[in-house]
Design a protein around this motif. Structure first.
Motif, PDB file in Angstrom:
ATOM      1  N   LEU A 268       0.988  -1.224  -0.030  1.00 24.22           N
ATOM      2  CA  LEU A 268       0.001  -0.076   0.122  1.00 24.22           C
ATOM      3  C   LEU A 268       0.989   1.160   0.089  1.00 24.22           C
ATOM      4  O   LEU A 268       0.310   2.492  -0.134  1.00 24.22           O
ATOM      5  CB  LEU A 268      -0.942  -0.027   1.169  1.00 24.22           C
ATOM      6  N   ASN A 269       2.045   1.095   0.336  1.00 20.68           N
ATOM      7  CA  ASN A 269       3.044   2.065   0.482  1.00 20.68           C
ATOM      8  C   ASN A 269       4.299   2.004  -0.595  1.00 20.68           C
ATOM      9  O   ASN A 269       5.242   1.298  -0.340  1.00 20.68           O
ATOM     10  CB  ASN A 269       3.441   2.538   1.699  1.00 20.68           C
ATOM     11  N   PRO A 270       3.883   2.668  -1.952  1.00 21.29           N
ATOM     12  CA  PRO A 270       4.739   2.398  -3.012  1.00 21.29           C
ATOM     13  C   PRO A 270       6.490   2.706  -2.645  1.00 21.29           C
ATOM     14  O   PRO A 270       7.273   2.227  -2.995  1.00 21.29           O
ATOM     15  CB  PRO A 270       4.344   2.840  -4.134  1.00 21.29           C
ATOM     16  N   ALA A 271       6.069   3.769  -1.699  1.00 21.36           N
ATOM     17  CA  ALA A 271       7.814   4.249  -1.345  1.00 21.36           C
ATOM     18  C   ALA A 271       8.707   3.385  -0.719  1.00 21.36           C
ATOM     19  O   ALA A 271       9.749   3.743  -0.423  1.00 21.36           O
ATOM     20  CB  ALA A 271       7.726   5.478  -0.659  1.00 21.36           C
ATOM     21  N   VAL A 272       8.140   2.333   0.123  1.00 20.00           N
ATOM     22  CA  VAL A 272       8.631   1.335   0.780  1.00 20.00           C
ATOM     23  C   VAL A 272       9.738   0.434   0.068  1.00 20.00           C
ATOM     24  O   VAL A 272       9.446  -0.189  -1.062  1.00 20.00           O
ATOM     25  CB  VAL A 272       7.774   0.497   1.611  1.00 20.00           C
ATOM     26  N   ARG A 273      11.025   0.796   0.331  1.00 20.84           N
ATOM     27  CA  ARG A 273      12.121  -0.167  -0.561  1.00 20.84           C
ATOM     28  C   ARG A 273      12.675  -1.484   0.076  1.00 20.84           C
ATOM     29  O   ARG A 273      13.148  -2.036  -0.499  1.00 20.84           O
ATOM     30  CB  ARG A 273      13.164   0.635  -0.764  1.00 20.84           C
ATOM     31  N   SER A 274      12.508  -1.260   1.384  1.00 18.38           N
ATOM     32  CA  SER A 274      12.914  -2.539   2.231  1.00 18.38           C
ATOM     33  C   SER A 274      12.571  -2.753   3.437  1.00 18.38           C
ATOM     34  O   SER A 274      11.730  -1.691   4.058  1.00 18.38           O
ATOM     35  CB  SER A 274      14.561  -2.188   2.462  1.00 18.38           C
ATOM     36  N   LEU A 275      12.231  -3.830   3.918  1.00 21.99           N
ATOM     37  CA  LEU A 275      11.426  -4.273   5.100  1.00 21.99           C
ATOM     38  C   LEU A 275      12.590  -4.580   6.164  1.00 21.99           C
ATOM     39  O   LEU A 275      12.203  -4.867   7.422  1.00 21.99           O
ATOM     40  CB  LEU A 275      10.647  -5.486   4.890  1.00 21.99           C
ATOM     41  N   GLY A 276      13.673  -4.504   5.991  1.00 24.64           N
ATOM     42  CA  GLY A 276      14.595  -4.870   6.854  1.00 24.64           C
ATOM     43  C   GLY A 276      15.462  -3.715   7.251  1.00 24.64           C
ATOM     44  O   GLY A 276      15.229  -2.498   6.660  1.00 24.64           O
ATOM     45  N   PRO A 277      16.770  -3.984   8.095  1.00 25.63           N
ATOM     46  CA  PRO A 277      17.485  -2.711   8.568  1.00 25.63           C
ATOM     47  C   PRO A 277      18.379  -2.497   6.969  1.00 25.63           C
ATOM     48  O   PRO A 277      18.632  -3.298   6.297  1.00 25.63           O
ATOM     49  CB  PRO A 277      18.523  -3.356   9.484  1.00 25.63           C
ATOM     50  N   VAL A 278      18.417  -1.239   6.748  1.00 30.95           N
ATOM     51  CA  VAL A 278      19.338  -0.806   5.504  1.00 30.95           C
ATOM     52  C   VAL A 278      20.460  -0.123   5.785  1.00 30.95           C
ATOM     53  O   VAL A 278      20.544   0.884   6.669  1.00 30.95           O
ATOM     54  CB  VAL A 278      18.477  -0.047   4.724  1.00 30.95           C
ATOM     55  N   LEU A 279      21.501  -0.446   5.372  1.00 32.65           N
ATOM     56  CA  LEU A 279      22.920   0.472   5.423  1.00 32.65           C
ATOM     57  C   LEU A 279      22.986   1.760   4.361  1.00 32.65           C
ATOM     58  O   LEU A 279      22.496   1.408   3.345  1.00 32.65           O
ATOM     59  CB  LEU A 279      23.729  -0.365   5.312  1.00 32.65           C
ATOM     60  N   ILE A 280      23.504   2.501   4.776  1.00 35.03           N
ATOM     61  CA  ILE A 280      23.677   3.809   4.114  1.00 35.03           C
ATOM     62  C   ILE A 280      24.289   3.523   2.716  1.00 35.03           C
ATOM     63  O   ILE A 280      23.713   3.804   1.563  1.00 35.03           O
ATOM     64  CB  ILE A 280      24.442   4.830   4.677  1.00 35.03           C
ATOM     65  N   ALA A 286      20.113   5.793  -4.803  1.00 34.81           N
ATOM     66  CA  ALA A 286      18.602   5.721  -4.808  1.00 34.81           C
ATOM     67  C   ALA A 286      17.850   7.247  -4.649  1.00 34.81           C
ATOM     68  O   ALA A 286      18.558   7.887  -3.872  1.00 34.81           O
ATOM     69  CB  ALA A 286      18.138   4.804  -3.469  1.00 34.81           C
ATOM     70  N   VAL A 287      16.862   7.197  -5.073  1.00 34.45           N
ATOM     71  CA  VAL A 287      16.110   8.576  -5.262  1.00 34.45           C
ATOM     72  C   VAL A 287      15.111   8.314  -4.104  1.00 34.45           C
ATOM     73  O   VAL A 287      14.094   7.588  -4.282  1.00 34.45           O
ATOM     74  CB  VAL A 287      15.590   9.060  -6.580  1.00 34.45           C
ATOM     75  N   LEU A 288      15.173   8.901  -2.886  1.00 35.29           N
ATOM     76  CA  LEU A 288      14.551   8.511  -1.568  1.00 35.29           C
ATOM     77  C   LEU A 288      12.986   9.223  -1.894  1.00 35.29           C
ATOM     78  O   LEU A 288      13.039  10.331  -2.222  1.00 35.29           O
ATOM     79  CB  LEU A 288      15.069   9.173  -0.535  1.00 35.29           C
ATOM     80  N   GLY A 289      12.184   8.438  -1.589  1.00 36.68           N
ATOM     81  CA  GLY A 289      10.850   8.912  -1.447  1.00 36.68           C
ATOM     82  C   GLY A 289      10.016   8.562  -2.919  1.00 36.68           C
ATOM     83  O   GLY A 289       8.817   8.810  -3.090  1.00 36.68           O
ATOM     84  N   THR A 290      10.698   8.060  -3.690  1.00 37.53           N
ATOM     85  CA  THR A 290      10.260   7.763  -5.153  1.00 37.53           C
ATOM     86  C   THR A 290       9.385   6.560  -5.233  1.00 37.53           C
ATOM     87  O   THR A 290      10.101   5.630  -4.397  1.00 37.53           O
ATOM     88  CB  THR A 290      11.143   8.009  -6.374  1.00 37.53           C
ATOM     89  N   PRO A 291       8.248   6.278  -5.556  1.00 40.25           N
ATOM     90  CA  PRO A 291       7.517   5.212  -5.618  1.00 40.25           C
ATOM     91  C   PRO A 291       8.287   4.174  -6.517  1.00 40.25           C
ATOM     92  O   PRO A 291       8.976   4.318  -7.264  1.00 40.25           O
ATOM     93  CB  PRO A 291       6.181   5.391  -6.170  1.00 40.25           C
ATOM     94  N   LEU A 292       8.164   2.716  -5.863  1.00 39.53           N
ATOM     95  CA  LEU A 292       8.774   1.625  -6.626  1.00 39.53           C
ATOM     96  C   LEU A 292       7.145   1.174  -7.423  1.00 39.53           C
ATOM     97  O   LEU A 292       6.329   1.427  -7.451  1.00 39.53           O
ATOM     98  CB  LEU A 292       9.005   0.381  -5.669  1.00 39.53           C
ATOM     99  N   SER A 297       7.616  -3.840  -5.682  1.00 39.08           N
ATOM    100  CA  SER A 297       7.020  -4.014  -4.408  1.00 39.08           C
ATOM    101  C   SER A 297       6.502  -5.404  -4.155  1.00 39.08           C
ATOM    102  O   SER A 297       6.749  -5.948  -2.998  1.00 39.08           O
ATOM    103  CB  SER A 297       5.731  -2.935  -4.345  1.00 39.08           C
ATOM    104  N   LEU A 298       6.064  -5.890  -5.153  1.00 34.70           N
ATOM    105  CA  LEU A 298       5.716  -7.329  -5.011  1.00 34.70           C
ATOM    106  C   LEU A 298       6.842  -8.307  -4.725  1.00 34.70           C
ATOM    107  O   LEU A 298       6.767  -9.350  -3.704  1.00 34.70           O
ATOM    108  CB  LEU A 298       4.985  -7.815  -6.522  1.00 34.70           C
ATOM    109  N   LEU A 299       8.081  -7.846  -5.303  1.00 38.77           N
ATOM    110  CA  LEU A 299       9.317  -8.886  -5.157  1.00 38.77           C
ATOM    111  C   LEU A 299       9.618  -8.898  -3.588  1.00 38.77           C
ATOM    112  O   LEU A 299      10.053  -9.512  -2.864  1.00 38.77           O
ATOM    113  CB  LEU A 299      10.243  -8.153  -5.804  1.00 38.77           C
ATOM    114  N   ILE A 300       9.525  -7.361  -3.016  1.00 40.47           N
ATOM    115  CA  ILE A 300       9.914  -7.296  -1.642  1.00 40.47           C
ATOM    116  C   ILE A 300       9.265  -8.088  -0.485  1.00 40.47           C
ATOM    117  O   ILE A 300       9.494  -8.693   0.258  1.00 40.47           O
ATOM    118  CB  ILE A 300       9.798  -5.716  -1.178  1.00 40.47           C
TER     119      ILE A 300
END
Lengths: 330, 314
Positions: A268-280, A286-292, A297-300
């Motif tokens: 429901l939130n296309p801007a979510v890029r990862s569901l775990g901890p992410v390193l810098i 990556a262009v933050l905030g842009t929708p996938l 999203s399905l792949l995630i």
């Protein structure tokens, strides 16, 4: 002893005749009619409808005030919370397990306590048809309820926002529906399993609710406690913190609530890029905030989604085996 | 005469507990057979094996030529079963409950409606057809159970404790309904521990005890076998030689003096006329009556004998 073994072996080899699904649709229709006309479901459906209308109305109010330009305005309907109400998905997270448990907790022991089981099984059907019919009817009831809710939400969105949803929004909404159905299937499967384990419908209902409470309230605390105990941050290094966070996430994912929450967030939130901890370093370029796109999203959420469906199948299989081995006489 | 139900060495064990032991049962087409015995003597387990609802540990069963373990659908299409204290879905009406049974039997809608109307009328339930079963009395539920059995137009009807929990009048009515099944040509297997109630409708009975069928035959045969005499004649007479005179009557098995002037005579045949002649010749006849002992007595006497034998052996 050996002759006994030989005999049971011979019986196992001798196949029973006739389709195990004879009479399946008769069971499905009967159970579906029971669910849809039963007072139990009517109360829960009314409750769900009211919360849907309430939360979505609140969401439209805050969407109109705050977000003017969002490419996925429609999806916000599901996720926007406005004090004091939680969001629509937040409410669903509570109401769906409750409804699903209500659908299944007396599926099998109810037949025993009403003394209808031997009469029904003396009709020309196998037990397979009875248990699968009950399961399918439960799923169908959940699906009907969820689709109705989804249509209400979308309809209200159209009405209040005056915007048609885009193709991708509809697709994400439908996938959300499927994931919710799988999540509901888990709780129905669990309560049906308990209805085969326990003789009293009250016991199976209470046990199912206890398990739900464990996952809804205590599981995250337990995951945090265990991960802190097993992976303590002694020196405060990144590696240590990362290990702790990963363990906590791993433990949390044993809960269907976590799996469902993650699936819903990413869908429901296309801007979510990862569901775990992410390193810098992983965010380089990556262009933050842009929708996938939807596919990404399905792949995630694919692992979470698969796990939800797998748990439903496992629970059904366990119920099936248990029921097949039970004596008809209580 | 063709065979409707046949079992050979049918056995069911639950761990160490033997529920049914080496049962050889044979039901001819069109007869009413009573499986009689106390609770826990293996009657219901036998029925469940005949319907393929539980697997036998050993032995074989054939119902109308089909094997219930491997071909349960064929068996269940042709056999109606009224379980012990039958249950229905209380929130549905009588009609709706029967509609479900009809659907499970794959009856087309029009045919189902016609048959439901018929069986409800036959059971005298047409006026309450659209009332919820939750409001039904025990007797009405039992009749609805029989309607449920007849709905599939079975060749064999298996009734488990059909009169249990019914008041005497309802029980008699129900027994009359069972007799009407026999007239329709159905084979009926009846299980009950209420021996005196069901003996009147059974062509043959089998007495069950701890998983074995210990006695089998017509009620008369069992009387003969266990009580020695199928007739019990009460004689009241004065005279010294009366007892000896009674013993010498042909067909008399046993004579016991119950008190003063009264004697109980057990005989294989109805020999009242001969008794009267001889008693009058040797003394003074005051009264003469006959009664036929019921199955309850046959059962009780049989186990007295069995226990006396085993007690003597030990």
């Amino acid at each position: 002893m050996s002759t006994e073994l030989a005999q049971s072996g011979a019986q196992a080899l001798a196949r029973r005749e006739g389709s195990p699904w004879t009479g399946l649709w008769a069971v499905v229709y009967k159970e579906l009619a029971d669910h849809l006309t039963g007072i139990r479901m009517q109360i829960l459906e009314t409750l769900m409808l009211l919360t849907a209308v309430g939360t979505v109305y609140a969401a439209t109010q805050s969407i109109r005030q705050t977000i003017g330009e969002d490419p996925f305005l429609f999806l916000r309907l599901f996720t926007t919370a406005r004090e004091p109400l939680p969001s629509f998905v937040g409410f669903l997270g509570f109401l769906i397990p409750l409804t699903a448990i209500a659908l299944g907790f007396d599926a099998i022991n109810g037949e025993y306590s009403r003394r209808t089981l031997s009469r029904v099984l003396s009709q020309p059907i196998y037990r397979d048809a009875l248990i699968l019919g009950k399961f399918l009817a439960g799923l169908a009831t959940l699906a009907i309820t969820l689709v109705a809710l989804w249509v209400v939400v979308t309809g209200m969105g159209l009405f209040v926002l005056g915007l048609p949803p885009g193709g991708e929004e509809v697709a994400r909404g439908l996938l959300f529906l499927v994931a919710t159905l799988a999540y509901a299937g888990i709780w129905m499967g669990l309560s049906m399993l308990f209805s085969a384990v326990f003789r009293q419908p009250a016991t199976s209902a209470m046990t199912a609710i206890a398990v739900w409470l464990l996952f809804a309230v205590f599981w995250d605390m337990l995951a945090a406690l265990i991960s802190q105990a097993l992976r303590p941050t002694q020196y405060g290094g990144v590696a240590e913190e990362l290990a702790q966070a990963r363990l906590q996430l791993l433990l949390a994912r044993f809960s269907p609530n976590t799996l469902y929450a993650e699936t819903v967030i990413a869908l429901l939130n296309p801007a979510v890029r990862s569901l775990g901890p992410v390193l810098i370093t992983q965010l380089e370029g990556a262009v933050l905030g842009t929708p996938l796109p939807l596919g990404q999203s399905l792949l995630i959420v694919w692992p979470q989604f698969t796990a939800l469906v797998a748990v439903v199948i496992l629970l059904f299989a366990a119920t099936y085996v248990l029921f097949q081995r039970q004596e008809v006489r209580a | 005469m063709s065979v409707a139900v046949e079992t050979v060495g049918l056995t069911k064990r639950y761990g160490d507990l033997v529920a049914v032991q080496g049962l050889n049962l044979r039901l001819n087409t069109g007869e009413v057979f009573g499986m009689l015995g106390p609770n826990g003597s293996g009657k219901t387990t036998t029925i469940l094996m005949l319907l393929g609802l539980t697997e036998p540990t050993a032995g074989t069963a054939r119902v109308l030529g089909w094997d219930p373990t491997r071909q349960p659908l064929q068996v269940k299409r042709r056999v109606g079963y009224l379980p012990d204290s039958v249950g229905f879905y209380d929130e549905l009406t009588a009609w709706e409950n029967l509609r479900y049974t009809a659907a499970l039997n794959g009856l087309p809608s029009a045919e189902a409606n016609r048959r439901i109307g018929e069986v409800l009328e036959r059971m005298g339930l047409q006026d309450v057809a659209h009332r919820k079963v939750g409001t039904f009395s025990r007797g009405m539920k039992q009749r609805l159970g029989l309607a449920d059995v007849l709905l599939k137009q079975p060749q064999v009807a298996i009734l488990d404790e059909p009169t249990l929990g019914l008041d005497p009048e309802a029980a008699l009515e129900f027994l009359a309904l069972i007799r009407s099944l026999k007239r329709d040509g159905l084979t009926v297997l009846l299980a009950s521990h209420l021996l005196h109630q069901v003996q009147s409708v059974c062509d043959r009975v089998g007495l069950f005890h701890r998983g074995r069928m210990v006695l089998e035959g017509t009620v008369d045969e069992l009387r003969e076998q266990v009580l020695g005499g199928a007739y019990r004649i009460h004689v009241q007479a004065r005279g010294v030689e009366v007892e000896r005179a009674l013993r010498e009557v042909p067909g008399v098995v046993r004579v016991t003096r119950t008190d003063g002037d009264t004697y109980r005579v057990e005989a294989r045949v109805d020999c009242r006329a001969e008794i009267a002649r001889r008693v009058v010749a040797s003394g003074e006849l005051l009264a003469l009556s006959v009664d036929r002992p019921g199955l309850d007595e046959v059962y009780a006497r049989y186990f007295q004998q069995v226990e006396a034998d085993s007690g003597g052996a030990a």
